[in-house]
Write a protein that holds these residues in place. Structure first.
Motif, PDB file in Angstrom:
ATOM      1  N   HIS A  34       0.551  -1.276  -0.014  1.00  0.00           N
ATOM      2  CA  HIS A  34       0.067  -0.042   0.076  1.00  0.00           C
ATOM      3  C   HIS A  34       0.770   1.216  -0.006  1.00  0.00           C
ATOM      4  CE1 HIS A  34      -4.100  -1.698   1.106  1.00  0.00           C
ATOM      5  NE2 HIS A  34      -3.312  -2.735   1.090  1.00  0.00           N
ATOM      6  N   THR A  71      -5.829  -1.282  -5.698  1.00  0.00           N
ATOM      7  CA  THR A  71      -6.805  -0.075  -5.681  1.00  0.00           C
ATOM      8  C   THR A  71      -6.324   1.143  -6.339  1.00  0.00           C
ATOM      9  OG1 THR A  71      -5.954   0.608  -3.590  1.00  0.00           O
ATOM     10  CG2 THR A  71      -7.566  -1.125  -3.300  1.00  0.00           C
ATOM     11  N   THR A  82      -6.876   5.385  -6.081  1.00  0.00           N
ATOM     12  CA  THR A  82      -7.362   6.453  -5.583  1.00  0.00           C
ATOM     13  C   THR A  82      -7.558   7.501  -6.513  1.00  0.00           C
ATOM     14  OG1 THR A  82      -6.490   5.838  -3.285  1.00  0.00           O
ATOM     15  CG2 THR A  82      -7.202   8.051  -3.746  1.00  0.00           C
ATOM     16  N   THR A  93     -14.116  -4.424 -10.704  1.00  0.00           N
ATOM     17  CA  THR A  93     -14.374  -3.750  -9.634  1.00  0.00           C
ATOM     18  C   THR A  93     -15.037  -4.555  -8.575  1.00  0.00           C
ATOM     19  OG1 THR A  93     -16.150  -2.455 -10.398  1.00  0.00           O
ATOM     20  CG2 THR A  93     -14.060  -1.321 -10.321  1.00  0.00           C
ATOM     21  N   ARG A 145     -11.528   5.765  -3.177  1.00  0.00           N
ATOM     22  CA  ARG A 145     -10.872   4.558  -3.620  1.00  0.00           C
ATOM     23  C   ARG A 145     -11.582   3.516  -4.266  1.00  0.00           C
ATOM     24  NH1 ARG A 145      -7.069   0.800   0.106  1.00  0.00           N
ATOM     25  NH2 ARG A 145      -8.774   0.872   1.458  1.00  0.00           N
ATOM     26  N   GLY A 187     -11.560  -0.753  -5.623  1.00  0.00           N
ATOM     27  CA  GLY A 187     -10.870  -1.867  -5.473  1.00  0.00           C
ATOM     28  C   GLY A 187     -10.909  -2.887  -6.874  1.00  0.00           C
TER      29      GLY A 187
END
Length: 414
Positions: free
Chosen positions: A164, A227, A229, A261, A343, A345
């Motif tokens: 991350h 992910t 953003t 997604t 965000r 995913g």
């Protein structure tokens, strides 16, 4: 259905291995300069074959404007956009086990059950190839938003697998309380994001870690998720239509319509559930200095309404702003003028090169050995798709709100 939006509507067409993909854009204001050069940069960012981390499918994705403009100016009539599929290979899928077996976690089975027929090559309509039309339409919306309201939309990769950019911590369970994250979204540009290719994570160390993960799963003929953003700056106040078309609801709808997604969060998101209200609440502060002669009930109408003309278009200047932005720029389903950030995913791509034990369409056990060209991780190429869908949501919301304000203004002038 294949149409998105109300006042600004986009209808897409095309499959993974047909002759072309494209869309009709209805509701674009007349009089805006528009050529293929305004659209092509985003399509180039989305296209396959950008690096060794993406599918090797060799598509140039050149857009052609078919209608709706004359001499480079929009006419206010429907804009037709087309992109030819130049490197489609439907034969890659014929005569193999991919004809017999529905791919695990793919849409083969559900499309077959719903329609009684399916595109046997690639993912058909469920393929990410369909997102070309979204990106092309989004570029048109984004140009108007930039010209009319100086809106800026920037997305970037924030995680790949377990790596991350801003991992949750006990102090900052949500990035919304992390000052480094808040500083980044305040000024990040697409040049910053694309300066960290091929991953598009705007941090050298994090990008290197993510790149290593993608390379490892690719070499194992596997896949991985991640992910993206997105931040939207200079958003006019008052966008969003409660109760069922709240701005964050429309953004969630748009983002979760993108292939692969699986999750969406806005503002503090799931991490914000771990923060007490005394910290999570976004306190208001004034942005309009009150003159002594305009104090109390004598405040001017301009201060109360916070309205002005910008480039000839009615805009809302917020009288108040928030010290923090855990709300992600949306309160009660309506934009409050702060940055909107969220965000999205993405799951690991379903088609992988490893043999998988499964069953065929009749239920007989067997082994699927998938062929074709596929991304080991979709998030680097998903960045412009997320930006495009954000553009379409905002453009539609602006069109609705501007119509309301215009009609209100006509009453006030009588």
């Amino acid at each position: 259905m294949s149409t998105f939006g109300h006042a600004f509507r986009v209808t897409t067409y095309g499959e993974s291995h047909c002759s072309s993909v494209g869309c009709i854009v209805d509701g674009c204001p007349p009089g805006m300069e528009l050529t293929e050069a305004d659209i092509q940069p985003q399509l180039t960012r989305r296209r396959p074959g950008q690096s060794a981390l993406t599918t090797p499918r060799d598509e140039k994705d050149r857009v052609m404007i078919q209608s709706g403009t004359e001499f480079g100016i929009t006419l206010g009539t429907p804009i037709g956009l087309m992109v030819k599929n130049e490197d489609h290979r439907p034969k890659d899928y014929g005569g193999s086990t991919m004809d017999m077996y529905p791919r695990p976690s793919h849409a083969d089975y559900t499309y077959q059950e719903k329609y009684g027929v399916r595109a046997s090559s690639g993912g058909g309509r469920s393929s990410a190839r369909e997102t070309i039309a979204r990106v092309a339409a989004g570029a048109i919306a984004e140009k108007y938003l930039s010209l009319a309201h100086s809106v800026e939309i920037v997305a970037f990769v924030s995680s790949v697998g377990s790596e991350h950019l801003f991992p949750p911590t006990p102090i900052h369970p949500s990035a919304s309380t992390n000052p480094v994250f808040l500083s980044m979204i305040d000024k990040i540009t697409r040049a910053d994001v694309d300066g960290h290719l091929p991953v598009r994570c705007p941090n050298e160390e994090a990008s290197a870690r993510m790149k290593k993960i993608i390379e490892e799963v690719r070499d194992r003929k596997d896949s991985i998720g991640g992910t993206v953003t997105c931040v939207i700056r200079n958003v006019p106040v008052g966008l969003g239509e409660p109760c069922f078309d709240k701005l964050e609801a429309k953004l969630a709808h748009a983002m979760l319509s993108i292939p692969a997604t699986k999750s969406f969060e806005i503002g503090s998101g799931f991490g914000g559930c771990e923060i007490p209200g005394s910290i999570h609440n976004d306190a208001f502060i004034s942005t309009v200095p009150i003159q002594p002669s305009q104090s109390g009930v004598e405040a001017s109408a301009a201060q109360v309404n916070g309205s002005q003309k910008t480039n000839g278009i009615a805009s809302r200047i917020p009288r108040l702003r928030t010290k923090t932005n855990n709300s992600g720029g949306v309160q009660g389903g309506i934009s409050n003028g702060a940055h909107i950030y969220f965000r999205v995913g993405f799951k690991p791509p379903a088609t992988i090169g490893q043999a998988q034990n499964t069953v065929d369409f009749s239920g007989k056990e067997g082994v699927l050995e998938a062929k074709g060209r596929h991304d080991p991780c979709v998030v680097p190429r998903a960045v412009p798709i997320v930006e495009a869908m954000a553009s379409l949501v905002l453009m539609d919301a602006v069109a609705v709100q501007e119509s309301r304000q215009s009609m209100r203004g006509m009453l006030q002038r009588r």
